[in-house]
Design an enzyme around this catalytic site. Sequence first.
Site, mmCIF file in Angstrom:
data_model
loop_
_atom_site.group_PDB
_atom_site.id
_atom_site.type_symbol
_atom_site.label_atom_id
_atom_site.label_comp_id
_atom_site.label_asym_id
_atom_site.label_seq_id
_atom_site.Cartn_x
_atom_site.Cartn_y
_atom_site.Cartn_z
ATOM 1 N N LYS A 139 -9.814 6.528 -20.442
ATOM 2 C CA LYS A 139 -8.831 7.109 -21.361
ATOM 3 C C LYS A 139 -7.946 8.119 -20.632
ATOM 4 O O LYS A 139 -6.729 8.158 -20.810
ATOM 5 C CB LYS A 139 -9.555 7.770 -22.545
ATOM 6 C CG LYS A 139 -10.090 6.746 -23.546
ATOM 7 C CD LYS A 139 -11.143 7.296 -24.494
ATOM 8 C CE LYS A 139 -11.698 6.145 -25.347
ATOM 9 N NZ LYS A 139 -12.873 6.530 -26.143
ATOM 10 N N GLN A 192 -15.848 11.560 -28.270
ATOM 11 C CA GLN A 192 -16.481 10.292 -27.908
ATOM 12 C C GLN A 192 -17.822 10.142 -28.633
ATOM 13 O O GLN A 192 -18.667 11.033 -28.604
ATOM 14 C CB GLN A 192 -16.687 10.238 -26.386
ATOM 15 C CG GLN A 192 -17.240 8.925 -25.864
ATOM 16 C CD GLN A 192 -16.282 7.755 -26.037
ATOM 17 O OE1 GLN A 192 -15.071 7.900 -26.002
ATOM 18 N NE2 GLN A 192 -16.841 6.568 -26.250
ATOM 19 N N ASP A 236 -8.415 8.536 -33.569
ATOM 20 C CA ASP A 236 -9.392 7.462 -33.779
ATOM 21 C C ASP A 236 -9.297 6.880 -35.198
ATOM 22 O O ASP A 236 -9.845 5.814 -35.463
ATOM 23 C CB ASP A 236 -10.823 8.016 -33.621
ATOM 24 C CG ASP A 236 -11.377 7.856 -32.217
ATOM 25 O OD1 ASP A 236 -11.089 6.824 -31.579
ATOM 26 O OD2 ASP A 236 -12.115 8.758 -31.775
#
Length: 280
Positions: A53, A97, A120
């Site tokens: 990322k 995460q 997200d």
Amino acid sequence: MKAKLIDGKAVSAALRENLKAEVAALAEDGITPGLAVVIVGEDPASKVYVRNKKKACEELGMYSEEYALQEETTQEELLALVGKLNKKPDIDGILVQLPLPKHLDEKQVIAAISPDKDVDAFHAANVGKIMIGDYKFLPCTPAGVMELIHSAGIVVEGKECVVIGRSNIVGKPMAMLLMHENGTVTICHSRTKNLAEVCRRADILVAAIGKAKFVTADMVKEGATVIDVGMNRDENGKLCGDVDFDSVCEVAGAITPVPGGVGPMTITMLMKNTINAAKR
Ligand code: GUN
């Protein structure tokens, strides 16, 4: 091999060229999209994702911050960091995460992220917006799957779509996006009866189970589009999907490989969400 290969790497690279141009255009207005990635603990797979990322941000000319917290981090410390990032003006997107270490409350952490920075699309406010078809962010993996389906020239409208897996991250939002495009959607899970029979109805089959080579050729209709969201290790430790690629590609009409299918798309969609957050 009968099936046409849907090349996620190529589709992703083409999309990233467009995103790069968007980032360059924003730079002229003095805007640099910024992503904060938070990782807690030492999960090796998560570390690889986080590294990728960060790399993707750099390649597109975006700003990124990485917060690698130790395994023993407390809920209060993590919430304090999220609170700080919510207020940080150079950060447009926050990604924590998952999975988090077991002593941490994932739901509470997701709820603490500002919905405007929730790239997200895991926050309940954003999930609700997706449900009613009025969204700011689409969850990265399902959004990437839709891009792959479109790239292969496949029209969802009127098709029988079967999603195997009902996770909040993939299965449930995946079903919603297929429904938004007028697919007829069935969600299967571990308690589904006659799973193979249900799967064989699918014109579009999306596997998001987390079991190596679970979907076999007898579960796939001739000519179906098969999308493999899985990321597993086989008996030899080799990376493989939820689909038994070698047998299914003799039956399917189109198929995504693992690696090189859905994986690269997920990060690309994360970049897209961060750029869109910066624009707002
Ligand atoms: N872990 C596995 N996939 C994801 C994802 O898309 N986002 C986050 N935050 N964690 C993940």
